[in-house]
Design a protein around this motif. Structure first.
Motif, mmCIF file in Angstrom:
data_model
loop_
_atom_site.group_PDB
_atom_site.id
_atom_site.type_symbol
_atom_site.label_atom_id
_atom_site.label_comp_id
_atom_site.label_asym_id
_atom_site.label_seq_id
_atom_site.Cartn_x
_atom_site.Cartn_y
_atom_site.Cartn_z
ATOM 1 N N ALA A 138 0.825 -1.210 0.000
ATOM 2 C CA ALA A 138 0.000 0.000 0.000
ATOM 3 C C ALA A 138 0.857 1.257 0.000
ATOM 4 N N ALA A 139 1.946 1.245 0.752
ATOM 5 C CA ALA A 139 2.828 2.409 0.778
ATOM 6 C C ALA A 139 3.475 2.633 -0.587
ATOM 7 N N ALA A 140 3.884 1.540 -1.230
ATOM 8 C CA ALA A 140 4.539 1.661 -2.532
ATOM 9 C C ALA A 140 3.576 2.172 -3.591
ATOM 10 N N THR A 141 2.368 1.667 -3.598
ATOM 11 C CA THR A 141 1.413 2.053 -4.627
ATOM 12 C C THR A 141 0.682 3.350 -4.287
ATOM 13 N N ALA A 173 -7.898 -6.447 8.853
ATOM 14 C CA ALA A 173 -6.570 -5.868 9.075
ATOM 15 C C ALA A 173 -5.960 -5.387 7.765
ATOM 16 N N PHE A 174 -6.215 -6.101 6.675
ATOM 17 C CA PHE A 174 -5.676 -5.697 5.379
ATOM 18 C C PHE A 174 -6.292 -4.384 4.921
ATOM 19 N N GLN A 175 -7.583 -4.195 5.186
ATOM 20 C CA GLN A 175 -8.196 -2.936 4.781
ATOM 21 C C GLN A 175 -7.621 -1.780 5.609
ATOM 22 N N GLU A 176 -7.352 -2.012 6.868
ATOM 23 C CA GLU A 176 -6.746 -0.967 7.686
ATOM 24 C C GLU A 176 -5.316 -0.689 7.256
ATOM 25 N N ALA A 177 -4.661 -1.678 6.658
ATOM 26 C CA ALA A 177 -3.288 -1.503 6.184
ATOM 27 C C ALA A 177 -3.221 -0.811 4.827
ATOM 28 N N GLY A 178 -4.374 -0.594 4.190
ATOM 29 C CA GLY A 178 -4.385 0.182 2.962
ATOM 30 C C GLY A 178 -4.879 -0.512 1.718
ATOM 31 N N ALA A 179 -5.381 -1.742 1.827
ATOM 32 C CA ALA A 179 -5.903 -2.433 0.646
ATOM 33 C C ALA A 179 -7.157 -1.738 0.136
ATOM 34 N N ALA A 180 -7.294 -1.681 -1.194
ATOM 35 C CA ALA A 180 -8.469 -1.061 -1.809
ATOM 36 C C ALA A 180 -9.558 -2.076 -2.109
ATOM 37 N N VAL A 181 -9.167 -3.350 -2.288
ATOM 38 C CA VAL A 181 -10.093 -4.431 -2.593
ATOM 39 C C VAL A 181 -9.713 -5.618 -1.710
ATOM 40 N N LEU A 182 -10.706 -6.381 -1.272
ATOM 41 C CA LEU A 182 -10.464 -7.533 -0.406
ATOM 42 C C LEU A 182 -10.960 -8.802 -1.091
ATOM 43 N N TYR A 183 -10.270 -9.917 -0.792
ATOM 44 C CA TYR A 183 -10.480 -11.129 -1.590
ATOM 45 C C TYR A 183 -10.114 -12.336 -0.733
ATOM 46 N N ALA A 184 -11.040 -13.281 -0.624
ATOM 47 C CA ALA A 184 -10.772 -14.528 0.097
ATOM 48 C C ALA A 184 -11.167 -15.683 -0.813
ATOM 49 N N PRO A 185 -10.299 -16.086 -1.730
ATOM 50 C CA PRO A 185 -10.646 -17.170 -2.651
ATOM 51 C C PRO A 185 -10.939 -18.464 -1.897
ATOM 52 N N ASP A 201 -15.458 -2.864 4.758
ATOM 53 C CA ASP A 201 -16.039 -1.682 4.103
ATOM 54 C C ASP A 201 -15.338 -1.346 2.788
ATOM 55 N N ARG A 202 -14.711 -2.345 2.178
ATOM 56 C CA ARG A 202 -14.071 -2.168 0.867
ATOM 57 C C ARG A 202 -14.739 -3.096 -0.147
ATOM 58 N N PRO A 203 -14.576 -2.810 -1.441
ATOM 59 C CA PRO A 203 -15.098 -3.733 -2.452
ATOM 60 C C PRO A 203 -14.510 -5.126 -2.267
ATOM 61 N N VAL A 204 -15.340 -6.126 -2.490
ATOM 62 C CA VAL A 204 -14.930 -7.517 -2.307
ATOM 63 C C VAL A 204 -14.919 -8.226 -3.654
ATOM 64 N N ASN A 205 -13.852 -8.979 -3.902
ATOM 65 C CA ASN A 205 -13.720 -9.853 -5.067
ATOM 66 C C ASN A 205 -14.043 -11.284 -4.641
ATOM 67 N N VAL A 206 -14.806 -11.984 -5.460
ATOM 68 C CA VAL A 206 -15.101 -13.399 -5.219
ATOM 69 C C VAL A 206 -14.640 -14.211 -6.423
ATOM 70 N N LEU A 207 -14.046 -15.357 -6.134
ATOM 71 C CA LEU A 207 -13.587 -16.284 -7.167
ATOM 72 C C LEU A 207 -14.671 -17.303 -7.461
ATOM 73 N N VAL A 208 -15.070 -17.419 -8.723
ATOM 74 C CA VAL A 208 -15.958 -18.496 -9.142
ATOM 75 C C VAL A 208 -15.119 -19.565 -9.838
ATOM 76 N N GLY A 209 -15.734 -20.705 -10.122
ATOM 77 C CA GLY A 209 -14.979 -21.794 -10.730
ATOM 78 C C GLY A 209 -14.439 -22.782 -9.725
ATOM 79 N N MET A 210 -14.721 -22.570 -8.446
ATOM 80 C CA MET A 210 -14.322 -23.501 -7.406
ATOM 81 C C MET A 210 -15.378 -24.594 -7.255
ATOM 82 N N PRO A 211 -14.991 -25.804 -6.851
ATOM 83 C CA PRO A 211 -15.991 -26.840 -6.565
ATOM 84 C C PRO A 211 -16.993 -26.348 -5.519
ATOM 85 N N GLY A 212 -18.254 -26.552 -5.813
ATOM 86 C CA GLY A 212 -19.287 -26.124 -4.887
ATOM 87 C C GLY A 212 -19.776 -24.712 -5.095
#
Length: 273
Positions: A138-141, A173-185, A201-212
């Motif tokens: 986050a600091a670098a970007t 914790a990742f959002q507090e550290a500066g992430a703009a999007v959160l993702y738990a594949p 409170d950030r946009p969430v990415n979801v992975l499809v294509g997983m079993p189930g």
């Protein structure tokens, strides 16, 4: 071609408009051009799909090869590109920061950092180190002159640790550290995904294509998901078609697979002359 700043602003805007959007994952320049030509507004690389195209397993491709791949993809399409950087080619936060600075210089609009360590005995980074790695990215970007969509991934569910509470704790914790999007594949149920979305409170990415995983774009949007990716699924789909075609030729001596093949007329519009 749009400038990097214009692409980055367009990518950021996708994350704040109503509803959910699909960000598919091409594995090479040709597949990226087809997807962009079909009207997808942004693309994301896939570490596994790219590795397969080189005859390698996921997480075995070098930093140099990855950066060359990213550079080719960015040059090949006029849509925002987000990069799957996996563990960012190092454990320590300084290496992470350097990797993000390097990839940002290639013209991308975003990239992801994950808390999977690559260590079979301890596959997930300790909590404090995982957070520091996100903070370094986050600091670098954050010093860039355009909005860079940093995605932070909590990888528990992909490594046999189906601990939703710890996954949510990490994402918070990742959002507090500066992430703009959160993702738990690896989350696949309405209950899991709904709990994740409601806890941050950030946009969430979801992975499809997983079993189930059987939820549609409309289903995921109703849960509050903003971004939907497919990971290496498109590359695996292409390899699946190749396996079926090869097996038919070898075992039956027939070529019925050609009935489903794209014609030259279908393919040519997306390619350079």
């Amino acid at each position: 071609m749009r400038t990097q700043a214009e692409l980055a602003e367009a990518f950021q805007a996708l994350h704040v408009r109503p509803g959910a959007f699909v960000i598919p994952n091409p594995w090479d320049v040709g597949s990226a051009r087809v997807l962009a030509g079909l009207g997808f507004e942004a693309l994301a690389t896939t570490s596994s799909g790219f590795a397969y195209s080189l005859g390698k397993r996921d997480n075995t491709v070098s930093r140099e090869a990855t950066m060359a791949h990213v550079q080719a993809l960015v040059a090949g399409v006029d849509v925002p590109v987000s990069v799957d950087l996996a563990r960012a080619f190092g454990d320590d936060p300084a290496t992470v920061a350097g990797t993000f600075r390097e990839v940002a210089a290639l013209g991308v609009a975003g990239a992801s950092i994950e808390d999977a360590s690559g260590d079979r005995d301890a596959p997930i980074y300790a909590f404090d180190l995982a957070v520091e790695r996100v903070r370094a990215a986050a600091a670098a970007t954050g010093a860039l002159p355009f909005p860079f969509m940093l995605t932070a991934r909590a990888e528990n569910f992909l490594h046999g640790r189906r601990d939703l509470a710890d996954t949510i704790r990490r994402l918070q914790a990742f959002q507090e550290a500066g992430a703009a999007v959160l993702y738990a594949p690896g989350l696949t149920t309405r209950e899991e995904i709904g709990a994740m979305v409601s806890s941050v409170d950030r946009p969430v990415n979801v992975l499809v294509g997983m079993p189930g995983m059987s939820l549609s774009v409309a289903d995921l949007a109703a849960l509050g998901v903003k971004r939907i990716s497919v990971g290496g699924a498109l590359a695996r789909t292409a390899i699946g078609a190749l396996l079926r075609a090869g097996t038919e030729m070898r075992d039956q001596g027939t070529f019925s697979f050609l009935d489903a093949a794209a014609s030259f007329r279908d393919v040519n519009p997306w390619l350079d002359s």
